[in-house]
Design a protein around this motif. Structure first.
Motif, PDB file in Angstrom:
ATOM      1  N   PHE A  45     -29.008  13.547 108.684  1.00 32.62           N
ATOM      2  CA  PHE A  45     -27.992  14.389 108.057  1.00 32.62           C
ATOM      3  C   PHE A  45     -26.597  13.999 108.548  1.00 32.62           C
ATOM      4  CE2 PHE A  45     -25.783  18.614 107.674  1.00 32.62           C
ATOM      5  CZ  PHE A  45     -25.683  18.594 106.294  1.00 32.62           C
ATOM      6  N   LYS A  46     -26.450  13.842 109.850  1.00 30.45           N
ATOM      7  CA  LYS A  46     -25.162  13.431 110.417  1.00 30.45           C
ATOM      8  C   LYS A  46     -24.762  12.045 109.906  1.00 30.45           C
ATOM      9  CE  LYS A  46     -25.395  15.987 114.768  1.00 30.45           C
ATOM     10  NZ  LYS A  46     -25.435  15.843 116.239  1.00 30.45           N
ATOM     11  N   HIS A  47     -25.739  11.154 109.825  1.00 29.26           N
ATOM     12  CA  HIS A  47     -25.464   9.805 109.330  1.00 29.26           C
ATOM     13  C   HIS A  47     -24.976   9.860 107.878  1.00 29.26           C
ATOM     14  CE1 HIS A  47     -25.771   5.486 108.872  1.00 29.26           C
ATOM     15  NE2 HIS A  47     -26.501   5.669 107.784  1.00 29.26           N
ATOM     16  N   THR A  48     -25.575  10.715 107.068  1.00 24.94           N
ATOM     17  CA  THR A  48     -25.172  10.860 105.671  1.00 24.94           C
ATOM     18  C   THR A  48     -23.730  11.350 105.576  1.00 24.94           C
ATOM     19  OG1 THR A  48     -27.436  11.288 104.977  1.00 24.94           O
ATOM     20  CG2 THR A  48     -25.694  12.022 103.491  1.00 24.94           C
ATOM     21  N   ILE A  49     -23.376  12.312 106.389  1.00 25.37           N
ATOM     22  CA  ILE A  49     -21.995  12.822 106.384  1.00 25.37           C
ATOM     23  C   ILE A  49     -21.028  11.725 106.816  1.00 25.37           C
ATOM     24  CG2 ILE A  49     -20.406  14.448 107.486  1.00 25.37           C
ATOM     25  CD1 ILE A  49     -22.662  16.493 107.400  1.00 25.37           C
ATOM     26  N   LYS A  50     -21.410  10.948 107.825  1.00 27.95           N
ATOM     27  CA  LYS A  50     -20.539   9.852 108.268  1.00 27.95           C
ATOM     28  C   LYS A  50     -20.366   8.809 107.165  1.00 27.95           C
ATOM     29  CE  LYS A  50     -21.467  10.416 113.175  1.00 27.95           C
ATOM     30  NZ  LYS A  50     -22.147   9.879 114.367  1.00 27.95           N
ATOM     31  N   ARG A  51     -21.427   8.539 106.419  1.00 25.80           N
ATOM     32  CA  ARG A  51     -21.319   7.596 105.293  1.00 25.80           C
ATOM     33  C   ARG A  51     -20.408   8.144 104.209  1.00 25.80           C
ATOM     34  NH1 ARG A  51     -27.167   6.496 103.740  1.00 25.80           N
ATOM     35  NH2 ARG A  51     -26.188   6.656 101.707  1.00 25.80           N
ATOM     36  N   CYS A  52     -20.488   9.442 103.965  1.00 24.52           N
ATOM     37  CA  CYS A  52     -19.591  10.072 102.989  1.00 24.52           C
ATOM     38  C   CYS A  52     -18.139   9.937 103.449  1.00 24.52           C
ATOM     39  CB  CYS A  52     -19.939  11.546 102.798  1.00 24.52           C
ATOM     40  SG  CYS A  52     -21.456  11.825 101.883  1.00 24.52           S
ATOM     41  N   LEU A  53     -17.895  10.160 104.720  1.00 25.19           N
ATOM     42  CA  LEU A  53     -16.544  10.006 105.261  1.00 25.19           C
ATOM     43  C   LEU A  53     -16.060   8.572 105.110  1.00 25.19           C
ATOM     44  CD1 LEU A  53     -16.765  12.233 108.443  1.00 25.19           C
ATOM     45  CD2 LEU A  53     -15.110  12.490 106.588  1.00 25.19           C
ATOM     46  N   SER A  54     -16.943   7.629 105.364  1.00 22.14           N
ATOM     47  CA  SER A  54     -16.584   6.226 105.211  1.00 22.14           C
ATOM     48  C   SER A  54     -16.247   5.906 103.751  1.00 22.14           C
ATOM     49  CB  SER A  54     -17.730   5.345 105.700  1.00 22.14           C
ATOM     50  OG  SER A  54     -17.435   3.995 105.517  1.00 22.14           O
ATOM     51  N   SER A  55     -17.019   6.451 102.848  1.00 18.30           N
ATOM     52  CA  SER A  55     -16.746   6.241 101.419  1.00 18.30           C
ATOM     53  C   SER A  55     -15.403   6.846 101.023  1.00 18.30           C
ATOM     54  CB  SER A  55     -17.844   6.861 100.563  1.00 18.30           C
ATOM     55  OG  SER A  55     -19.062   6.187 100.762  1.00 18.30           O
ATOM     56  N   LEU A  56     -15.087   8.014 101.561  1.00 13.46           N
ATOM     57  CA  LEU A  56     -13.796   8.636 101.267  1.00 13.46           C
ATOM     58  C   LEU A  56     -12.649   7.784 101.810  1.00 13.46           C
ATOM     59  CD1 LEU A  56     -14.660  12.385 101.950  1.00 13.46           C
ATOM     60  CD2 LEU A  56     -14.251  11.295  99.726  1.00 13.46           C
ATOM     61  N   ASP A  57     -12.847   7.194 102.985  1.00 12.35           N
ATOM     62  CA  ASP A  57     -11.836   6.288 103.536  1.00 12.35           C
ATOM     63  C   ASP A  57     -11.646   5.069 102.631  1.00 12.35           C
ATOM     64  OD1 ASP A  57     -11.365   7.917 105.721  1.00 12.35           O
ATOM     65  OD2 ASP A  57     -12.729   6.822 107.042  1.00 12.35           O
ATOM     66  N   ASP A  58     -12.757   4.538 102.120  1.00 18.49           N
ATOM     67  CA  ASP A  58     -12.674   3.394 101.207  1.00 18.49           C
ATOM     68  C   ASP A  58     -11.921   3.762  99.931  1.00 18.49           C
ATOM     69  OD1 ASP A  58     -14.089   1.846 103.014  1.00 18.49           O
ATOM     70  OD2 ASP A  58     -16.002   2.045 101.954  1.00 18.49           O
ATOM     71  N   ILE A  59     -12.183   4.949  99.427  1.00 21.62           N
ATOM     72  CA  ILE A  59     -11.483   5.409  98.220  1.00 21.62           C
ATOM     73  C   ILE A  59      -9.991   5.528  98.494  1.00 21.62           C
ATOM     74  CG2 ILE A  59     -11.172   7.399  96.678  1.00 21.62           C
ATOM     75  CD1 ILE A  59     -14.240   7.842  96.964  1.00 21.62           C
ATOM     76  N   GLU A  60      -9.651   6.059  99.655  1.00 24.71           N
ATOM     77  CA  GLU A  60      -8.230   6.198  99.990  1.00 24.71           C
ATOM     78  C   GLU A  60      -7.553   4.827 100.073  1.00 24.71           C
ATOM     79  OE1 GLU A  60      -5.462   8.850 102.881  1.00 24.71           O
ATOM     80  OE2 GLU A  60      -7.194   7.893 103.824  1.00 24.71           O
ATOM     81  N   LYS A  61      -8.231   3.858 100.670  1.00 24.24           N
ATOM     82  CA  LYS A  61      -7.666   2.504 100.754  1.00 24.24           C
ATOM     83  C   LYS A  61      -7.495   1.911  99.363  1.00 24.24           C
ATOM     84  CE  LYS A  61      -9.447   1.568 105.335  1.00 24.24           C
ATOM     85  NZ  LYS A  61     -10.515   0.944 106.112  1.00 24.24           N
ATOM     86  N   SER A  62      -8.452   2.145  98.480  1.00 23.04           N
ATOM     87  CA  SER A  62      -8.333   1.659  97.106  1.00 23.04           C
ATOM     88  C   SER A  62      -7.154   2.302  96.397  1.00 23.04           C
ATOM     89  CB  SER A  62      -9.607   1.948  96.318  1.00 23.04           C
ATOM     90  OG  SER A  62     -10.678   1.211  96.825  1.00 23.04           O
ATOM     91  N   ASN A  63      -6.956   3.598  96.647  1.00 30.44           N
ATOM     92  CA  ASN A  63      -5.845   4.310  96.013  1.00 30.44           C
ATOM     93  C   ASN A  63      -4.492   3.789  96.478  1.00 30.44           C
ATOM     94  OD1 ASN A  63      -7.478   5.905  94.464  1.00 30.44           O
ATOM     95  ND2 ASN A  63      -7.403   7.660  95.824  1.00 30.44           N
ATOM     96  N   GLU A  64      -4.437   3.239  97.677  1.00 30.32           N
ATOM     97  CA  GLU A  64      -3.174   2.695  98.170  1.00 30.32           C
ATOM     98  C   GLU A  64      -2.729   1.499  97.340  1.00 30.32           C
ATOM     99  OE1 GLU A  64      -3.865   1.833 102.272  1.00 30.32           O
ATOM    100  OE2 GLU A  64      -3.936   3.945 102.843  1.00 30.32           O
ATOM    101  N   ASN A  65      -3.674   0.815  96.697  1.00 26.08           N
ATOM    102  CA  ASN A  65      -3.352  -0.361  95.899  1.00 26.08           C
ATOM    103  C   ASN A  65      -3.034  -0.025  94.449  1.00 26.08           C
ATOM    104  OD1 ASN A  65      -3.694  -2.126  98.042  1.00 26.08           O
ATOM    105  ND2 ASN A  65      -5.887  -2.268  97.703  1.00 26.08           N
ATOM    106  N   ILE A  66      -3.115   1.243  94.103  1.00 26.07           N
ATOM    107  CA  ILE A  66      -2.800   1.644  92.737  1.00 26.07           C
ATOM    108  C   ILE A  66      -1.288   1.674  92.564  1.00 26.07           C
ATOM    109  CG2 ILE A  66      -2.869   3.551  91.080  1.00 26.07           C
ATOM    110  CD1 ILE A  66      -5.593   4.286  92.201  1.00 26.07           C
ATOM    111  N   VAL A  67      -0.837   1.083  91.495  1.00 25.09           N
ATOM    112  CA  VAL A  67       0.589   1.077  91.202  1.00 25.09           C
ATOM    113  C   VAL A  67       0.819   1.936  89.974  1.00 25.09           C
ATOM    114  CG1 VAL A  67       2.515  -0.346  90.445  1.00 25.09           C
ATOM    115  CG2 VAL A  67       0.944  -1.199  92.180  1.00 25.09           C
ATOM    116  N   HIS A  68       1.751   2.832  90.090  1.00 22.94           N
ATOM    117  CA  HIS A  68       2.134   3.661  88.954  1.00 22.94           C
ATOM    118  C   HIS A  68       3.348   3.013  88.309  1.00 22.94           C
ATOM    119  CE1 HIS A  68      -0.650   6.858  90.012  1.00 22.94           C
ATOM    120  NE2 HIS A  68      -0.315   6.633  91.257  1.00 22.94           N
TER     121      HIS A  68
END
Length: 120
Positions: A45-68
């Motif tokens: 369960f803890k590992h799953t939450i950590k993976r979710c956090l990692s995925s959210l970090d990846d999404i945030e990094k991807s969003n940094e490359n978005i240009v409006h």
């Protein structure tokens, strides 16, 4: 409850971090405490939450490359939809020049993103 005042992504990450910290300090896991596989379930369960956090970090990094692209407020693009509307607009030399300026600005922004991605 997720506090999304600073954005849903940040609010979700904060909630997962809170849950993870709460799990780390929790001593009583109820029936899992006495279960033969309780430790394994807690760890997974803890590992799953950590993976979710990692995925959210990846999404945030991807969003940094978005240009409006620069927002255009002086032209109503909803009036440039049909072929007839475009033909009329094409006869307005000032409008055509303004549209060319906008396209060149957008082209420059898009081109810079391409350079950024290539330089990784």
């Amino acid at each position: 409850m997720v506090d999304a005042r600073d954005g849903l992504l940040k609010g979700t990450r904060n909630t997962y971090n809170f849950v993870l910290k709460a799990l780390d300090v929790t001593q009583n896991w109820g029936v899992l405490q006495d279960s033969r596989h309780g430790e394994k379930f807690k760890k997974n369960f803890k590992h799953t939450i950590k993976r979710c956090l990692s995925s959210l970090d990846d999404i945030e990094k991807s969003n940094e490359n978005i240009v409006h692209l620069k927002r255009v407020t002086d032209i109503d693009f909803s009036k440039l939809v049909s072929l007839d509307e475009l033909k009329v607009a094409a006869t307005n030399i000032d409008l055509v020049h303004r549209l060319e300026e906008i396209l060149m600005q957008w082209y420059t922004q898009i081109e810079q993103v391409g350079y950024i991605k290539v330089s990784y």
